[in-house]
Design a protein around this motif. Structure first.
Motif, mmCIF file in Angstrom:
data_model
loop_
_atom_site.group_PDB
_atom_site.id
_atom_site.type_symbol
_atom_site.label_atom_id
_atom_site.label_comp_id
_atom_site.label_asym_id
_atom_site.label_seq_id
_atom_site.Cartn_x
_atom_site.Cartn_y
_atom_site.Cartn_z
ATOM 1 N N PRO A 137 0.453 -1.199 -0.132
ATOM 2 C CA PRO A 137 -0.206 -0.152 0.285
ATOM 3 C C PRO A 137 0.853 1.489 0.082
ATOM 4 O O PRO A 137 0.676 2.379 -0.124
ATOM 5 C CB PRO A 137 -1.161 -0.208 1.470
ATOM 6 N N LYS A 138 1.926 0.858 0.558
ATOM 7 C CA LYS A 138 3.025 2.440 0.683
ATOM 8 C C LYS A 138 4.045 2.567 -0.873
ATOM 9 O O LYS A 138 5.113 3.116 -0.601
ATOM 10 C CB LYS A 138 3.601 2.433 2.063
ATOM 11 N N ALA A 139 3.474 1.668 -1.455
ATOM 12 C CA ALA A 139 5.068 1.830 -3.172
ATOM 13 C C ALA A 139 4.696 3.467 -3.689
ATOM 14 O O ALA A 139 3.577 3.322 -3.500
ATOM 15 C CB ALA A 139 4.673 0.717 -3.670
ATOM 16 N N ARG A 140 5.824 3.729 -3.466
ATOM 17 C CA ARG A 140 6.147 5.072 -4.373
ATOM 18 C C ARG A 140 6.413 4.812 -5.537
ATOM 19 O O ARG A 140 7.729 5.826 -5.951
ATOM 20 C CB ARG A 140 6.297 5.948 -3.203
ATOM 21 N N GLY A 141 6.719 3.492 -6.590
ATOM 22 C CA GLY A 141 7.385 3.897 -7.469
ATOM 23 C C GLY A 141 8.349 3.325 -7.857
ATOM 24 O O GLY A 141 9.356 3.058 -8.608
ATOM 25 N N GLY A 142 8.662 3.270 -6.627
ATOM 26 C CA GLY A 142 11.030 2.735 -6.358
ATOM 27 C C GLY A 142 11.581 3.615 -6.891
ATOM 28 O O GLY A 142 12.918 3.508 -6.789
ATOM 29 N N GLY A 143 10.791 5.271 -7.125
ATOM 30 C CA GLY A 143 11.899 6.140 -7.113
ATOM 31 C C GLY A 143 12.949 6.615 -5.535
ATOM 32 O O GLY A 143 12.810 5.582 -4.730
ATOM 33 N N PRO A 144 13.678 7.413 -5.368
ATOM 34 C CA PRO A 144 14.512 7.973 -4.300
ATOM 35 C C PRO A 144 13.435 8.841 -3.696
ATOM 36 O O PRO A 144 12.837 9.132 -4.039
ATOM 37 C CB PRO A 144 16.093 8.603 -4.680
ATOM 38 N N VAL A 145 13.533 8.372 -2.081
ATOM 39 C CA VAL A 145 12.735 9.129 -1.805
ATOM 40 C C VAL A 145 12.959 10.680 -1.532
ATOM 41 O O VAL A 145 12.210 11.042 -1.171
ATOM 42 C CB VAL A 145 13.898 8.472 0.408
ATOM 43 N N THR A 146 13.947 11.180 -2.090
ATOM 44 C CA THR A 146 13.405 12.235 -2.050
ATOM 45 C C THR A 146 13.152 12.980 -3.022
ATOM 46 O O THR A 146 12.697 13.584 -3.213
ATOM 47 C CB THR A 146 15.812 13.304 -2.188
ATOM 48 N N SER A 147 12.543 12.188 -4.012
ATOM 49 C CA SER A 147 11.461 12.217 -4.827
ATOM 50 C C SER A 147 10.019 12.009 -4.676
ATOM 51 O O SER A 147 9.190 13.488 -4.935
ATOM 52 C CB SER A 147 11.262 11.523 -6.308
ATOM 53 N N TRP A 148 10.215 11.918 -3.471
ATOM 54 C CA TRP A 148 8.157 11.531 -2.744
ATOM 55 C C TRP A 148 7.998 11.980 -1.957
ATOM 56 O O TRP A 148 7.498 12.807 -1.837
ATOM 57 C CB TRP A 148 8.317 10.049 -3.463
ATOM 58 N N LEU A 149 9.322 12.266 -0.978
ATOM 59 C CA LEU A 149 9.158 12.199 0.290
ATOM 60 C C LEU A 149 8.705 13.674 0.828
ATOM 61 O O LEU A 149 7.751 13.870 1.817
ATOM 62 C CB LEU A 149 10.111 12.005 1.345
ATOM 63 N N PRO A 150 8.149 14.724 0.229
ATOM 64 C CA PRO A 150 8.098 15.742 0.070
ATOM 65 C C PRO A 150 7.011 16.177 -0.308
ATOM 66 O O PRO A 150 6.096 17.449 0.774
ATOM 67 C CB PRO A 150 8.996 16.401 -0.571
ATOM 68 N N TYR A 151 6.112 15.430 -0.763
ATOM 69 C CA TYR A 151 4.864 15.884 -0.990
ATOM 70 C C TYR A 151 3.907 13.581 -0.391
ATOM 71 O O TYR A 151 2.978 14.159 -1.296
ATOM 72 C CB TYR A 151 4.704 15.069 -2.338
ATOM 73 N N ALA A 152 4.961 13.783 0.399
ATOM 74 C CA ALA A 152 4.218 12.628 1.355
ATOM 75 C C ALA A 152 3.362 13.329 2.195
ATOM 76 O O ALA A 152 3.502 13.430 3.342
ATOM 77 C CB ALA A 152 4.576 11.775 1.554
ATOM 78 N N PRO A 153 2.112 12.897 2.173
ATOM 79 C CA PRO A 153 1.046 12.828 3.117
ATOM 80 C C PRO A 153 1.507 12.237 4.786
ATOM 81 O O PRO A 153 0.949 13.300 5.083
ATOM 82 C CB PRO A 153 -0.693 12.557 2.402
ATOM 83 N N GLU A 154 1.807 11.317 4.515
ATOM 84 C CA GLU A 154 2.352 10.518 5.528
ATOM 85 C C GLU A 154 2.995 11.510 6.539
ATOM 86 O O GLU A 154 3.073 11.069 7.881
ATOM 87 C CB GLU A 154 2.395 9.515 5.673
#
Length: 505
Positions: A137-154
């Motif tokens: 449920p929390k997979a984010r496409g395999g990209g680096p954390v820096t690519s998605w964490l700034p936009y993560a609601p959690e």
């Protein structure tokens, strides 16, 4: 132990719970020994603890129970599915591991972040586990954390939108976009087109979009004046200052699908949304004439008013405008995400609920009637699962109103068979929503039976399928694990029979 040292162990536990739920539901049988299950294809014995959220998985090996790490559990599941289906799928195990690693990054980020003061926003940003019956449920496409964490609601993210100008001769739009235009000013001959920064990073290197920036069909106009808050849906954000929701495409697989605003869905949007608006208006009008059931508040639909995009990147740059909360929520009530109530968050009214029965009965009164009435009287199949259901609570914590959203997932009986529409309604409302809420409340009072009240609420409504639902020994459970393993389209739901708690025993 230092909190940071606890993150790997916590991440394993959070990630294992939905994975185990899927495995035990779709590929295992209970042995009769408490907590012990046998995998159907391989015969492997697993033991778990916990109730509605399985934990502490162990495998029987060499005559003893041996604890499993998350990675070891993933391998056992992959071997089982390969044996059961005859198919290989190297992508899904990677997604499972990515989901666990995303949880670890989220936990570390939450430890150094401050949750929103606003209780509604806190509920939208509370889902560490996420979908309780999905393997990743929390997979984010395999990209680096820096690519998605700034936009993560959690991770309690807030960020400005990127504002683009799209030349008028290439604009495609439909519906009421007044609120969109109020977010900024576009030059003469252009229309304002907000973009999600993560999505823009993902697609801006495409030749067609790069060419549009070069030849002037697209302009970068800066950033929105105020930040937006990502909701549990990730690609849907809320602009608190404007009381506005915006939904974007996202070139990332979240649960079962790449989360684009697909062309066919956008083209059907206004028709489906108009049907929902009509259904809820009719319900509100009836309530104003005294036709609502005792204690039922005026249910609301958050309308998807329209969309705007560019013809050369129809899906990639699309943005959808959705109603805000303030015109719909009852005065003095606080809207909360139903999925957050089930997972739990600081400030949840359920933490102070000593007796679950009054809360449950109030929840049923708000949530069930609008869904059944929309189906029977207007041919509208709401996708009333936990992430699309908001429940507004009064100062004392009791539910006084339900709000529903997402025309994209809505179905009309004019387009699908009544049987298929009813099955979808039952899965979303009963399996995904009511059974999860009931299981949580049951933890507050062991031995309490929530289902007589649910049967009574359902039986009040003159829907021909309800008697069959109350008599059926099974309910349709969506097979997310097998769906992902076999590579089926996310919209192609597959169901397996689950025991029906509504049936009298």
């Amino acid at each position: 132990m230092h909190p940071r040292d606890e993150v790997p162990e916590q991440a394993d536990a959070y990630a294992a719970a939905p994975l185990l739920t899927c495995l035990l539901r779709e590929a295992a049988d209970p042995t009769g020994e408490p907590g012990v299950h046998r995998l159907r294809a391989s015969g492997v014995l697993l033991r778990v603890r916990g109730g509605r959220r399985p934990r502490d998985p162990e495998v029987r090996a060499d005559g003893a129970w041996q604890p499993l790490t998350h990675a070891e559990l993933v391998k056992i599941i992959a071997d089982e599915l390969r044996a059961a289906t005859g198919l290989s799928n190297p992508e899904l195990p990677v997604e499972m591991l990515d989901s666990r690693d995303a949880v670890a990054a989220i936990l570390a980020a939450r430890a150094r972040a401050t949750p929103p003061d606003d209780l509604y926003l806190r509920s939208e940003q509370s889902l560490i586990t996420g979908h309780p019956c999905h393997p990743a449920p929390k997979a984010r496409g395999g990209g680096p954390v820096t690519s998605w964490l700034p936009y993560a609601p959690e991770a309690y993210a807030r960020f400005p939108l990127t504002l683009l100008g799209v030349r008028e001769d290439v604009v495609v739009e439909e519906g009421d976009l007044t609120a969109l235009d109020a977010l900024g000013t576009a030059p003469r001959g252009y229309r304002l087109l907000p973009a999600h920064p993560w999505q823009l990073d993902l697609v801006s290197g495409r030749p067609d979009i790069r060419a549009a920036f070069e030849d002037g069909r697209l302009l970068r106009l800066g950033e929105s004046a105020g930040p937006v808050v990502p909701t549990a849906a990730i690609r849907t954000v809320y602009a608190p200052d404007d009381d506005l929701f915006l939904k974007f495409s996202l070139e990332v697989r979240i649960t079962n699908d790449i989360r684009r605003l697909w062309r066919h869905d956008l083209l059907a949007l206004r028709r489906k949304d108009a049907a929902a608006v009509h259904a809820f208006r009719a319900s509100r009008d009836r309530a104003s004439r005294g036709g609502a059931s005792r204690g039922q508040g005026p249910a609301a639909w958050l309308s998807d008013r329209g969309y705007r995009t560019a013809d050369f990147a129809f899906e990639e740059l699309a943005v959808l405008v959705r109603d805000g909360l303030r015109p719909h929520v009852l005065p003095g009530a606080t809207p909360l995400l139903a999925a957050a109530l089930v997972e739990g968050f600081e400030g949840s009214p359920l933490t102070a609920t000593a007796d679950p029965a009054p809360w449950w009965e109030a929840y049923l009164r708000q949530v069930v009637p609008p869904v059944l009435e929309a189906f029977e009287e207007h041919g509208v199949v709401l996708e009333a699962h936990l992430q699309n259901t908001l429940v507004a609570v009064a100062a004392g914590g009791l539910p006084v109103q339900a709000l529903f959203r997402d025309a994209e997932g809505l179905k009309l009986l004019a387009d699908v068979s009544r049987e298929a529409g009813w099955e979808r309604l039952v899965y979303c409302l009963v399996v995904n929503n009511l059974t999860e809420v009931a299981a949580l409340l049951g933890e507050h009072r062991p031995g309490w039976d929530p289902w007589p009240a649910a049967r009574a609420e359902l039986a009040r409504h003159p829907v021909p399928e309800v008697p069959g639902l109350l008599a059926s020994p099974t309910l349709p459970g969506k097979t997310n694990l097998l769906l992902r393993w076999t590579g089926a389209d996310g919209a192609d739901a597959r169901y397996l029979p689950l025991p029906n708690p509504l049936a009298r025993r």
